[in-house]
Motif scaffolding. Structure first.
Motif, short mmCIF file in Angstrom:
data_model
loop_
_atom_site.label_atom_id
_atom_site.label_comp_id
_atom_site.label_asym_id
_atom_site.label_seq_id
_atom_site.Cartn_x
_atom_site.Cartn_y
_atom_site.Cartn_z
N TYR A 1 0.98 -1.17 -0.11
CA TYR A 1 -0.04 -0.06 -0.01
C TYR A 1 1.02 1.20 -0.04
N SER A 2 1.97 1.22 0.94
CA SER A 2 2.72 2.39 0.77
C SER A 2 3.46 2.75 -0.45
N VAL A 3 4.05 1.85 -1.15
CA VAL A 3 4.67 2.14 -2.23
C VAL A 3 3.98 2.16 -3.22
N LEU A 4 2.86 1.57 -3.57
CA LEU A 4 1.88 2.13 -4.46
C LEU A 4 1.28 3.12 -4.49
N SER A 5 1.29 3.65 -3.26
CA SER A 5 0.66 5.31 -3.12
C SER A 5 1.35 6.07 -4.10
N ARG A 6 2.86 5.91 -4.46
CA ARG A 6 3.51 6.64 -5.05
C ARG A 6 2.88 6.48 -6.69
N ARG A 7 2.41 5.35 -6.96
CA ARG A 7 1.92 5.24 -8.37
C ARG A 7 0.61 6.00 -8.48
N VAL A 8 0.00 6.47 -7.48
CA VAL A 8 -1.38 7.21 -7.48
C VAL A 8 -1.04 8.59 -6.77
N ALA A 9 -0.08 9.14 -7.18
CA ALA A 9 0.44 10.32 -6.28
C ALA A 9 -0.56 11.59 -6.68
N HIS A 10 -1.37 11.38 -7.86
CA HIS A 10 -2.37 12.66 -8.24
C HIS A 10 -3.38 12.36 -7.40
N VAL A 11 -3.63 11.47 -6.67
CA VAL A 11 -4.73 11.21 -5.95
C VAL A 11 -4.74 12.28 -4.70
N PRO A 12 -5.42 13.18 -4.17
CA PRO A 12 -5.24 14.03 -3.24
C PRO A 12 -5.31 13.31 -1.92
N THR A 13 -4.61 13.97 -1.09
CA THR A 13 -4.47 13.06 0.55
C THR A 13 -5.98 13.36 1.06
N ASN A 14 -6.74 14.16 0.58
CA ASN A 14 -8.02 14.19 1.29
C ASN A 14 -8.83 13.06 1.26
N ALA A 15 -8.48 12.20 0.00
CA ALA A 15 -9.27 10.91 -0.08
C ALA A 15 -9.04 9.98 1.31
N VAL A 16 -8.16 10.10 2.03
CA VAL A 16 -7.57 9.07 2.94
C VAL A 16 -8.92 9.24 3.90
N SER A 17 -9.34 10.40 4.18
CA SER A 17 -10.65 10.53 5.08
C SER A 17 -11.90 9.33 4.74
N GLY A 18 -11.82 9.14 3.34
CA GLY A 18 -12.79 8.23 3.02
C GLY A 18 -12.38 6.77 3.18
N PHE A 19 -10.74 6.46 3.05
CA PHE A 19 -10.39 5.26 3.49
C PHE A 19 -10.61 4.88 5.05
N CYS A 20 -10.39 6.14 5.77
CA CYS A 20 -10.56 5.92 7.15
C CYS A 20 -12.00 5.37 7.55
N SER A 21 -13.05 6.12 6.80
CA SER A 21 -14.36 5.89 7.10
C SER A 21 -14.71 4.42 6.70
N ALA A 22 -14.16 3.92 5.53
CA ALA A 22 -14.56 2.59 5.21
C ALA A 22 -13.95 1.58 6.13
N THR A 23 -12.66 1.88 6.53
CA THR A 23 -12.22 1.10 7.62
C THR A 23 -12.87 0.94 8.68
N ALA A 24 -13.21 2.17 9.09
CA ALA A 24 -14.05 2.27 10.55
C ALA A 24 -15.38 1.17 10.19
N PHE A 25 -16.07 1.08 9.19
CA PHE A 25 -17.07 0.49 9.05
C PHE A 25 -17.04 -0.91 9.03
N LEU A 26 -15.74 -1.51 8.18
CA LEU A 26 -15.33 -2.87 8.26
C LEU A 26 -15.10 -3.38 9.50
N ALA A 27 -14.31 -2.46 10.29
CA ALA A 27 -13.84 -2.97 11.59
C ALA A 27 -15.11 -3.11 12.39
#
Length: 303
Positions: free
Chosen positions: A165-191
């Protein structure tokens, strides 16, 4: 933002993760997946705070399915594998396998365009791994028990997941860091789903434990993921990978400082190995020469 600035911002994640063990211990008897659901929900809110002044930031959650798969797979997948390995292998063994991810980040970075893996990066990461081994095993050696093979395999999956995940983040460097809030929301739901399936709900017992959960969500399971995303996308990925071994060292020293552990020769040895490893891995940054400014051009002579 320069490469060095992004690296320094990414390094704050390592400092944040150093408090993970302290805040987790202070949160009481809250089960792992329940604690993750609570903390990641807080972490998502941390990212959404920016939406108050920049409402357009919510539009940055509209990303391709592969980006969401990478983000959710990294955040939720890693913690799922980590907690599962703890359930199926001794904590010392699971923790040691988990700390393969910084070394894997350094190695996998060689696959990225524009990145060059140098011997001092590998040496620094290996020294850091040696320090992590001393911390986790307390200098007592490593014993591999075949009956925990499943737990070991799950632990390796966790290390591979976070490093990928960390290394592949470089391949999607165009994706704004704001999107991480969405990843955190989905992770909270799955947890939360995992908690409801496998755990019994236990709420924090007092204000101190609630504050520990809040601190966990704001820092180690919140801001740390936003700054790590920025560091992986724009910073020195090899240096951050090798430097990540400072997290278990600082975590142990913090626990000792709060009376939850004792200093030993193994901790002292780990201090030396990890510090030296981090310095070796950061050689390029330390020795990088500043560009020499060209001499001023002579102006027209007065007539």
């Amino acid at each position: 933002m320069t490469r060095n600035q992004a690296t320094l911002i990414g390094a704050t994640s390592i400092l944040n993760w150093s408090f993970l063990a302290l805040f987790t211990a202070a949160s009481g008897q809250v089960p792992p997946f329940q604690l993750s659901a609570m903390a990641f929900a807080i972490g998502a809110l941390v990212g959404m705070v920016r939406w108050v002044k920049h409402p357009q930031a919510v539009q940055q959650l509209k990303q391709p399915a592969l980006v969401w798969l990478l983000g959710i797979g990294g955040l939720f997948g890693y913690h799922f594998f980590y907690f599962t390995s703890l359930r199926n292998a001794p904590p010392v063994d699971a923790g040691l396998i988990n700390y393969l991810w910084p070394l894997l980040i350094v190695l996998f970075s060689a696959l990225l365009p524009g990145e060059k893996l140098k011997p001092h990066h590998i040496l620094g990461a290996l020294l850091g791994l040696g320090g992590a081994v001393l911390i986790v095993t307390k200098g007592r050696g490593i014993e591999v028990d075949p009956q925990y093979a499943f737990g070991y395999a799950i632990g390796i999956c966790g290390a591979l997941t976070w490093s990928s995940y960390s290394v592949l983040s470089r391949r999607v460097a165009h994706v704004p860091t704001n999107a991480v809030s969405g990843f955190c929301s989905a992770t909270a739901f799955l947890a939360l789903i995992c908690h409801l399936l496998w755990e019994q709900t236990v709420w924090p017992a007092d204000l101190g434990q609630w504050l520990a959960v809040l601190a966990l969500g704001v820092g180690p399971l919140g801001i740390a993921f936003y700054t790590w995303d920025l560091g992986m996308k724009k910073g020195d990925i090899q240096l951050l990978g090798a430097g990540a071994y400072l997290a278990p060292l600082l975590s142990t020293l913090i626990l000792i400082g709060f009376g939850m552990g004792e200093f030993s020769w193994a901790i002292g040895g780990a201090c030396v190995l990890i510090t030296v490893g981090a310095l070796i891995a950061s050689k390029d940054m330390i020795l990088r020469k500043k560009p020499i400014a060209p001499p001023p051009t002579a102006g027209p002579r007065p007539s």
